[in-house]
Design a protein around this motif. Structure first.
Motif, PDB file in Angstrom:
ATOM      1  N   UNK A 185      47.394  21.533  18.667  1.00 44.51           N
ATOM      2  CA  UNK A 185      46.043  20.992  18.500  1.00 44.51           C
ATOM      3  C   UNK A 185      45.293  20.944  19.829  1.00 44.51           C
ATOM      4  N   UNK A 186      45.980  20.560  20.894  1.00 42.94           N
ATOM      5  CA  UNK A 186      45.328  20.510  22.200  1.00 42.94           C
ATOM      6  C   UNK A 186      44.924  21.907  22.670  1.00 42.94           C
ATOM      7  N   UNK A 187      45.766  22.903  22.399  1.00 47.40           N
ATOM      8  CA  UNK A 187      45.415  24.275  22.767  1.00 47.40           C
ATOM      9  C   UNK A 187      44.244  24.781  21.937  1.00 47.40           C
ATOM     10  N   UNK A 188      44.245  24.469  20.633  1.00 43.31           N
ATOM     11  CA  UNK A 188      43.123  24.873  19.781  1.00 43.31           C
ATOM     12  C   UNK A 188      41.834  24.201  20.242  1.00 43.31           C
ATOM     13  N   UNK A 189      41.912  22.917  20.544  1.00 46.65           N
ATOM     14  CA  UNK A 189      40.733  22.169  20.998  1.00 46.65           C
ATOM     15  C   UNK A 189      40.180  22.776  22.288  1.00 46.65           C
ATOM     16  N   UNK A 190      41.049  23.059  23.239  1.00 45.45           N
ATOM     17  CA  UNK A 190      40.614  23.658  24.500  1.00 45.45           C
ATOM     18  C   UNK A 190      40.005  25.036  24.256  1.00 45.45           C
ATOM     19  N   UNK A 191      40.611  25.826  23.376  1.00 46.23           N
ATOM     20  CA  UNK A 191      40.109  27.150  23.053  1.00 46.23           C
ATOM     21  C   UNK A 191      38.710  27.063  22.450  1.00 46.23           C
ATOM     22  N   UNK A 192      38.487  26.097  21.555  1.00 44.08           N
ATOM     23  CA  UNK A 192      37.160  25.919  20.957  1.00 44.08           C
ATOM     24  C   UNK A 192      36.133  25.594  22.037  1.00 44.08           C
ATOM     25  N   UNK A 193      36.475  24.673  22.936  1.00 49.11           N
ATOM     26  CA  UNK A 193      35.545  24.287  23.999  1.00 49.11           C
ATOM     27  C   UNK A 193      35.258  25.441  24.959  1.00 49.11           C
ATOM     28  N   UNK A 194      36.243  26.287  25.207  1.00 49.61           N
ATOM     29  CA  UNK A 194      36.032  27.442  26.078  1.00 49.61           C
ATOM     30  C   UNK A 194      35.196  28.520  25.391  1.00 49.61           C
ATOM     31  N   UNK A 195      35.313  28.619  24.072  1.00 49.32           N
ATOM     32  CA  UNK A 195      34.649  29.678  23.311  1.00 49.32           C
ATOM     33  C   UNK A 195      33.209  29.330  22.950  1.00 49.32           C
ATOM     34  N   UNK A 196      32.957  28.058  22.655  1.00 42.90           N
ATOM     35  CA  UNK A 196      31.624  27.633  22.216  1.00 42.90           C
ATOM     36  C   UNK A 196      31.032  26.666  23.243  1.00 42.90           C
ATOM     37  N   UNK A 197      30.156  27.147  24.094  1.00 41.66           N
ATOM     38  CA  UNK A 197      29.523  26.233  25.046  1.00 41.66           C
ATOM     39  C   UNK A 197      28.749  25.133  24.304  1.00 41.66           C
ATOM     40  N   UNK A 198      28.832  23.944  24.819  1.00 41.71           N
ATOM     41  CA  UNK A 198      28.107  22.795  24.259  1.00 41.71           C
ATOM     42  C   UNK A 198      28.545  22.439  22.832  1.00 41.71           C
ATOM     43  N   UNK A 199      29.789  22.755  22.482  1.00 41.94           N
ATOM     44  CA  UNK A 199      30.295  22.421  21.154  1.00 41.94           C
ATOM     45  C   UNK A 199      30.324  20.908  20.987  1.00 41.94           C
ATOM     46  N   UNK A 200      30.053  20.453  19.777  1.00 41.24           N
ATOM     47  CA  UNK A 200      30.124  19.030  19.463  1.00 41.24           C
ATOM     48  C   UNK A 200      31.384  18.787  18.633  1.00 41.24           C
ATOM     49  N   UNK A 201      32.061  17.697  18.928  1.00 41.40           N
ATOM     50  CA  UNK A 201      33.227  17.277  18.143  1.00 41.40           C
ATOM     51  C   UNK A 201      32.836  16.094  17.276  1.00 41.40           C
ATOM     52  N   UNK A 202      33.406  16.056  16.080  1.00 38.43           N
ATOM     53  CA  UNK A 202      33.235  14.879  15.235  1.00 38.43           C
ATOM     54  C   UNK A 202      34.449  14.764  14.324  1.00 38.43           C
ATOM     55  N   UNK A 203      34.636  13.562  13.806  1.00 37.50           N
ATOM     56  CA  UNK A 203      35.688  13.345  12.818  1.00 37.50           C
ATOM     57  C   UNK A 203      34.999  13.208  11.474  1.00 37.50           C
ATOM     58  N   UNK A 204      35.200  14.195  10.616  1.00 37.15           N
ATOM     59  CA  UNK A 204      34.604  14.175   9.288  1.00 37.15           C
ATOM     60  C   UNK A 204      35.693  14.446   8.273  1.00 37.15           C
ATOM     61  N   UNK A 205      35.645  13.705   7.178  1.00 35.79           N
ATOM     62  CA  UNK A 205      36.667  13.832   6.141  1.00 35.79           C
ATOM     63  C   UNK A 205      38.059  13.587   6.718  1.00 35.79           C
ATOM     64  N   UNK A 206      38.111  12.784   7.802  1.00 37.45           N
ATOM     65  CA  UNK A 206      39.374  12.418   8.421  1.00 37.45           C
ATOM     66  C   UNK A 206      39.991  13.492   9.296  1.00 37.45           C
TER      67      UNK A 206
END
Length: 114
Positions: free
Chosen positions: A20-41
């Protein structure tokens, strides 16, 4: 970084935390200014207010789903289609090698128009 997303990840099995940490880092590296949220848990990642990806953890796998993926072909043993094919999912099991570069390419392709 969203605290609810961090909490979700920290409440998983040790091997899942790493994925999960690698996926999260990959998302942040791939999408500049990405927003994170917790939806549907679950941790969701948004670009310009539109869903881009989500991480979902179950007992024996981590699933990474991308949205807007109609043009991404399903690849047996790697990525599968959901619904009408607008969403694609990669299921990751413990000990499995993950091609994060390939996932980043898919994510970049699906978010370029957002």
């Amino acid at each position: 970084m969203n605290g609810d997303v961090t909490q979700y990840i920290s409440n998983t099995a040790p091997w899942q935390i790493g994925v999960c940490e690698k996926l999260r880092a990959m998302v942040h590296e791939t999408i500049p200014m990405v927003e994170e949220s917790s939806q549907y848990g679950k941790p969701h990642f948004l670009k310009n207010g539109h869903f881009a990806a989500v991480i979902a953890v179950s007992r024996d796998k981590v699933s990474f789903m991308v949205f807007n993926a109609t043009d991404i072909p399903a690849v047996k043993g790697f990525v599968r289609a959901l619904g009408n094919g607008e969403r694609k999912v990669v299921d990751i099991k413990e000990g499995q090698d993950v091609d994060y570069t390939r996932l980043a390419d898919i994510l970049e392709t699906t978010t370029v128009a957002l």
